[in-house]
Design a protein around this motif. Structure first.
Motif, mmCIF file in Angstrom:
data_model
loop_
_atom_site.group_PDB
_atom_site.id
_atom_site.type_symbol
_atom_site.label_atom_id
_atom_site.label_comp_id
_atom_site.label_asym_id
_atom_site.label_seq_id
_atom_site.Cartn_x
_atom_site.Cartn_y
_atom_site.Cartn_z
ATOM 1 N N ASP A 117 -1.196 -4.477 -4.495
ATOM 2 C CA ASP A 117 -1.459 -3.178 -3.862
ATOM 3 C C ASP A 117 -0.299 -2.742 -2.981
ATOM 4 O O ASP A 117 0.112 -1.571 -3.003
ATOM 5 C CB ASP A 117 -2.740 -3.242 -3.021
ATOM 6 N N ASP A 118 0.233 -3.681 -2.200
ATOM 7 C CA ASP A 118 1.366 -3.349 -1.327
ATOM 8 C C ASP A 118 2.602 -2.980 -2.143
ATOM 9 O O ASP A 118 3.322 -2.028 -1.814
ATOM 10 C CB ASP A 118 1.691 -4.523 -0.397
ATOM 11 N N HIS B 259 2.589 -1.713 -5.126
ATOM 12 C CA HIS B 259 2.323 -0.413 -5.738
ATOM 13 C C HIS B 259 2.530 0.719 -4.735
ATOM 14 O O HIS B 259 3.122 1.755 -5.054
ATOM 15 C CB HIS B 259 0.891 -0.380 -6.293
ATOM 16 N N THR B 260 2.063 0.493 -3.503
ATOM 17 C CA THR B 260 2.222 1.512 -2.458
ATOM 18 C C THR B 260 3.694 1.759 -2.155
ATOM 19 O O THR B 260 4.135 2.918 -2.049
ATOM 20 C CB THR B 260 1.488 1.078 -1.164
ATOM 21 N N HIS C 188 6.189 1.230 -4.155
ATOM 22 C CA HIS C 188 6.771 1.881 -5.328
ATOM 23 C C HIS C 188 6.443 3.377 -5.339
ATOM 24 O O HIS C 188 7.318 4.218 -5.615
ATOM 25 C CB HIS C 188 6.254 1.209 -6.600
ATOM 26 N N GLN C 189 5.199 3.704 -5.043
ATOM 27 C CA GLN C 189 4.791 5.118 -5.022
ATOM 28 C C GLN C 189 5.580 5.917 -3.995
ATOM 29 O O GLN C 189 5.926 7.079 -4.221
ATOM 30 C CB GLN C 189 3.293 5.223 -4.708
ATOM 31 N N LYS C 190 5.866 5.300 -2.867
ATOM 32 C CA LYS C 190 6.615 5.985 -1.805
ATOM 33 C C LYS C 190 8.123 6.000 -2.065
ATOM 34 O O LYS C 190 8.870 6.665 -1.348
ATOM 35 C CB LYS C 190 6.341 5.302 -0.457
ATOM 36 N N GLY C 191 8.562 5.271 -3.088
ATOM 37 C CA GLY C 191 9.989 5.204 -3.405
ATOM 38 C C GLY C 191 10.755 4.209 -2.556
ATOM 39 O O GLY C 191 11.988 4.287 -2.457
#
Length: 255
Positions: free
Chosen positions: A212-213, A215-216, A218-221
């Protein structure tokens, strides 16, 4: 040294040239320099990326380490012996990427029109400026020189990077991914050297991140930068090698 920044224009500054070289006398002999997320992919190829704690803000400044002692920049060519031509360039820097804060020279971004308009300013007190020597800022008919266009690109890297860099560091901090870094080095002559006061991204803590961390981030770049900062730590050995080159030259010159 006091700075005297003023808005750059092609009338007032039409005859100004910039000595486009890196020298200790220009203030380039610094141990570390702030770097930004927007240049991290270039910075990590040559320099260790470390983090300097700011106790007032409880945050960090991301920096490129350039030397292993106070007021030491091992990438300045004037600190290298002439025999190491493969590390020398006509601009005075030993690698093909100069961190943006140094590469910008006597220029800075200024915000106008309620902070909406970004314009180039020049430090008229800079020792890099000349009317006889160096690279012109403007073409004979007033257009920007290629050099000034490159400077504008460097300033864009800084301007775009300032906000995103702090957000990226805050995201890493919230996951407790930084740890104090203490480096103990033995140089070729047997003398010890210690570098402390910096933090680095912890490989163990990154490896322990949950899906989860990850992924988060990665989503924020902010995930790629994490691995770039980690990879850059191998460049500490580059600094040690450059330090030993300098040491060997000093010893042979005194022999």
């Amino acid at each position: 040294m006091n700075n005297n920044y003023t808005l750059l224009d092609n009338v007032t500054h039409k005859d100004i040239r910039v000595i486009n070289q890196y020298r200790a006398e220009f203030g380039d002999n610094v141990t570390s320099v702030p770097v930004f997320a927007t240049e991290l992919a270039d910075v990590m190829k040559h320099y260790p990326v470390l983090f300097y704690p700011d106790k007032d803000t409880n945050s960090f400044t991301m920096t490129a380490l350039l030397g292993l002692a106070r007021n030491e920049n091992l990438f300045l060519n004037e600190t290298l012996p002439d025999t190491y031509e493969n590390l020398r360039s006509h601009h005075g820097w030993a690698t093909d990427y100069v961190p943006a804060v140094i590469a910008r020279g006597p220029f800075a971004i200024g915000l106008h029109g309620d902070g909406e308009e970004v314009m180039v300013h020049i430090d008229t007190s800079s020792p890099r400026l000349s009317e006889q020597h160096g690279t012109p800022l403007f073409l004979p008919k007033g257009g920007n020189s290629d050099y000034l266009n490159r400077i504008a690109s460097v300033l864009h890297v800084i301007h775009q990077g300032m906000q995103v860099t702090q957000s990226m560091i805050s995201a890493w901090q919230s996951l407790d991914l930084m740890e104090p870094l203490n480096i103990d080095i033995e140089l070729t002559d047997g003398s010890p050297l210690k570098v402390s006061g910096y933090y680095a991204v912890s490989q163990e803590k990154v490896a322990a991140l949950s899906a989860d961390d990850l992924h988060t981030l990665h989503q924020k770049g902010f995930l790629q930068g994490l691995f770039l900062a980690l990879s850059s730590l191998g460049n500490i050995q580059t600094l040690v090698d450059l330090k030993n080159i300098r040491l060997q030259h000093e010893q042979s010159s005194h022999a």
